[in-house]
Scaffold this motif. Structure first.
Motif, PDB file in Angstrom:
ATOM      1  N   VAL A 239     -17.568  49.011 -23.091  1.00 32.13           N
ATOM      2  CA  VAL A 239     -17.127  48.790 -21.718  1.00 32.13           C
ATOM      3  C   VAL A 239     -17.042  50.144 -21.020  1.00 32.13           C
ATOM      4  O   VAL A 239     -16.319  51.039 -21.472  1.00 32.13           O
ATOM      5  CB  VAL A 239     -15.752  48.093 -21.677  1.00 32.13           C
ATOM      6  CG1 VAL A 239     -15.283  47.922 -20.231  1.00 32.13           C
ATOM      7  CG2 VAL A 239     -15.806  46.742 -22.386  1.00 32.13           C
ATOM      8  N   ASN A 241     -16.158  51.757 -17.321  1.00 30.26           N
ATOM      9  CA  ASN A 241     -15.625  51.566 -15.981  1.00 30.26           C
ATOM     10  C   ASN A 241     -15.598  52.897 -15.241  1.00 30.26           C
ATOM     11  O   ASN A 241     -15.467  53.954 -15.861  1.00 30.26           O
ATOM     12  CB  ASN A 241     -14.203  50.992 -16.033  1.00 30.26           C
ATOM     13  CG  ASN A 241     -14.161  49.608 -16.644  1.00 30.26           C
ATOM     14  OD1 ASN A 241     -15.039  48.795 -16.406  1.00 30.26           O
ATOM     15  ND2 ASN A 241     -13.133  49.337 -17.441  1.00 30.26           N
ATOM     16  N   VAL A 259      -9.050  46.487 -13.545  1.00 31.59           N
ATOM     17  CA  VAL A 259     -10.384  46.615 -14.137  1.00 31.59           C
ATOM     18  C   VAL A 259     -10.311  47.053 -15.598  1.00 31.59           C
ATOM     19  O   VAL A 259     -11.185  46.688 -16.404  1.00 31.59           O
ATOM     20  CB  VAL A 259     -11.246  47.574 -13.300  1.00 31.59           C
ATOM     21  CG1 VAL A 259     -12.630  47.754 -13.922  1.00 31.59           C
ATOM     22  CG2 VAL A 259     -11.386  47.056 -11.864  1.00 31.59           C
ATOM     23  N   THR A 262     -10.911  44.586 -18.434  1.00 40.35           N
ATOM     24  CA  THR A 262     -12.234  43.975 -18.550  1.00 40.35           C
ATOM     25  C   THR A 262     -12.503  43.449 -19.962  1.00 40.35           C
ATOM     26  O   THR A 262     -12.920  42.293 -20.143  1.00 40.35           O
ATOM     27  CB  THR A 262     -13.326  44.986 -18.150  1.00 40.35           C
ATOM     28  OG1 THR A 262     -13.232  45.230 -16.742  1.00 40.35           O
ATOM     29  CG2 THR A 262     -14.715  44.468 -18.490  1.00 40.35           C
ATOM     30  N   THR A 312      -6.206  40.913 -11.325  1.00 40.45           N
ATOM     31  CA  THR A 312      -7.082  40.576 -12.448  1.00 40.45           C
ATOM     32  C   THR A 312      -7.872  39.299 -12.184  1.00 40.45           C
ATOM     33  O   THR A 312      -8.862  39.035 -12.869  1.00 40.45           O
ATOM     34  CB  THR A 312      -6.287  40.420 -13.751  1.00 40.45           C
ATOM     35  OG1 THR A 312      -5.248  39.432 -13.561  1.00 40.45           O
ATOM     36  CG2 THR A 312      -5.661  41.741 -14.171  1.00 40.45           C
ATOM     37  N   VAL A 315     -11.322  40.182 -11.225  1.00 35.53           N
ATOM     38  CA  VAL A 315     -12.035  40.655 -12.405  1.00 35.53           C
ATOM     39  C   VAL A 315     -12.524  39.461 -13.225  1.00 35.53           C
ATOM     40  O   VAL A 315     -13.674  39.431 -13.688  1.00 35.53           O
ATOM     41  CB  VAL A 315     -11.147  41.587 -13.243  1.00 35.53           C
ATOM     42  CG1 VAL A 315     -11.883  42.056 -14.501  1.00 35.53           C
ATOM     43  CG2 VAL A 315     -10.697  42.794 -12.416  1.00 35.53           C
ATOM     44  N   LEU A 319     -16.487  38.712 -13.878  1.00 36.43           N
ATOM     45  CA  LEU A 319     -16.929  38.704 -15.275  1.00 36.43           C
ATOM     46  C   LEU A 319     -17.452  37.331 -15.683  1.00 36.43           C
ATOM     47  O   LEU A 319     -18.381  37.231 -16.491  1.00 36.43           O
ATOM     48  CB  LEU A 319     -15.796  39.147 -16.188  1.00 36.43           C
ATOM     49  CG  LEU A 319     -15.401  40.615 -16.065  1.00 36.43           C
ATOM     50  CD1 LEU A 319     -14.220  40.928 -16.973  1.00 36.43           C
ATOM     51  CD2 LEU A 319     -16.576  41.542 -16.404  1.00 36.43           C
TER      52      LEU A 319
END
Length: 468
Positions: A239, A241, A259, A262, A312, A315, A319
């Motif tokens: 991941v 970011n 974020v 994630t 979130t 997010v 996603l």
């Protein structure tokens, strides 16, 4: 490639007779791929397999230069073909030979190869270009956002035109290598995995690779000053970011608090949708004034405006698109419900996980909040029209329809469906009609009336939960 031979007069005459026949079978590729919402988007006559982008960007002047090398296969004999592009082109070659080129309409680049390309032939086109993307408008807008220290390419349904020529439609997905040179001290963010970073002569080169098929609008590029973090999902997916160093608290703190979850959210969604479909994940938050976020494949674009508070939920939405929209892309833009309805429903699944309301409760709230005479119900999620493609009803009414489907077919079939669809169409495309057939297959129910009521009727369904 035809071999050169010394032939008899009779054989030579035979060849002369064959060549015009082959040429007669060729023609120009269509200037659109056939999407009813966007007739000029995408192109016909070929299928792209790979984009290799070699770019240079100077933030001080917002000048982008580059050569895009596009690997494709002709699906018909081609005397010419179109690419979607908006910057200034200086040179085009096809299989190494100079080719003619001309701009047409808002975004068509018409390429005429030195000799026709036979159907089934793999070929390579290289386009050299330059421009100041933020100053280029098509259909009254630009998809390139200037930032204080660079620029960002992110938009839907089009953003590629401002930084690379393409067959710009989700039906023609391809893999990518993105090489970007920027002044040392700047960073370049794109999709997939970062393969290398090299500095020489005051410039730093970044090489990003996306090795899973990707729709053109999901390709993204950001140049600027970023604070980059790294982590992994529970299954080991890396991941990455990135956060603009220009962001101030509370936006900066809220963005990170959101974020940076994630990996956790991917792990959660994998329980509903099946294994994460890519070998990289993450997102970036640049310093831009826009208010939308975008599910750029493996590297989500987030507007800072979404992080006035810890968020979130956005997010989870973006996603979820990695399954619903990115791995499984729509075949035509009228199928947008498959992207936005399920990404919105994923927010409700995450809400339940966070003890902030179940999907049933949240769907009921949306249903009750909009009376029968509310224009909200006049938008049909299954075919909203280009003017309503991103209307709230596509997201919220679309998500209510998904809960209604769950009520209709039961949890067992519904939860199987959430995994079966991404698995059946992994790295491909799908339609609402195909989704309905799969739902019917798994549930054993005729869902024609249900889909008509919830997706294709410009009126509030009489009951909710479905069948109550």
């Amino acid at each position: 490639m035809r071999k050169r031979v010394i032939a008899s007069a009779a054989a030579t005459l035979g060849l002369l007779l064959v060549v015009p026949a082959a040429a007669a079978d060729a023609g120009p590729g269509a200037p659109g791929i056939g999407d009813p919402y966007y007739p000029t988007y995408g192109n016909g006559g070929y299928d792209v397999t790979h984009y290799d982008l070699d770019l240079g960007y100077q933030p001080a002047t917002d000048t982008l230069t580059g050569t895009a090398t596009i690997s494709a296969t002709a699906t018909q004999g081609l005397t010419s073909f179109d690419l979607d592009f908006a910057l200034t082109v200086s040179k085009v070659t096809v299989d190494g030979r100079p080719a003619g080129f001309a701009s047409s309409g808002e975004q068509e680049l018409v390429v005429t190869p030195a000799r026709p390309i036979p159907s089934g032939r793999h070929y390579t086109v290289a386009v050299t270009y330059s421009g100041v993307p933020s100053t280029v408008q098509r259909y009254g807008f630009t998809s390139w956002q200037r930032t204080p220290d660079g620029g960002v390419a992110a938009n839907e349904p089009e953003s590629a035109w401002w930084w690379f020529p393409s067959n710009d439609h989700p039906l023609d997905k391809a893999t990518y290598d993105v090489n970007v040179r920027v002044p040392s001290g700047e960073q370049a963010i794109s999709n997939g995995l970062l393969l290398s970073r090299r500095t020489k002569g005051g410039w730093t080169s970044y090489h990003w690779r996306q090795d899973a098929p990707q729709a053109t609008y999901l390709a993204t590029l950001a140049v600027g000053h970023f604070d980059i973090t790294r982590g992994r999902t529970r299954t080991g997916v890396p991941v990455i970011n990135a956060y603009s160093t220009d962001l101030k608290d509370p936006i900066a703190a809220n963005a990170r608090a959101s974020v940076e979850r994630t990996g956790e959210i991917i792990d959660f969604l994998s329980g509903y949708f099946g294994p994460y479909p890519f070998d990289a994940a993450g997102g970036y938050v640049p310093n831009v004034p826009t208010h939308f976020s975008l599910e750029a494949q493996t590297r989500v674009f987030y507007s800072p405006a979404t992080f006035a508070n810890v968020n979130t939920s956005v997010v989870a939405h973006e996603l979820a698109h990695q399954w619903w929209g990115d791995s499984v892309s729509l075949e035509r833009w009228s199928d947008i419900w498959l992207n936005e309805g399920f990404a919105s429903y994923a927010q409700w699944l995450w809400s339940e996980h966070e003890d902030q309301g179940t999907p049933q409760q949240l769907a009921q709230q949306v249903y009750d909040a909009h009376p029968a005479d509310d224009p909200f119900w006049t938008v049909e999620p299954g075919d909203p029209g280009p003017q309503n493609q991103f209307d709230d009803a596509v997201y919220d009414r679309g998500a209510v329809a998904i809960q209604a489907l769950r009520d209709t077919i039961g949890d067992r079939a519904f939860l199987k469906l959430l995994k079966a669809w991404p698995a059946a169409h992994r790295h491909g495309n799908g339609t609402v009609a195909e989704f309905r057939r799969l739902a019917e297959q798994l549930s054993g129910k005729d869902l024609g009336g249900f889909f008509t009521t919830w997706l294709y009727t410009a009126a509030k369904p009489a009951t909710f939960p479905a069948g109550s």
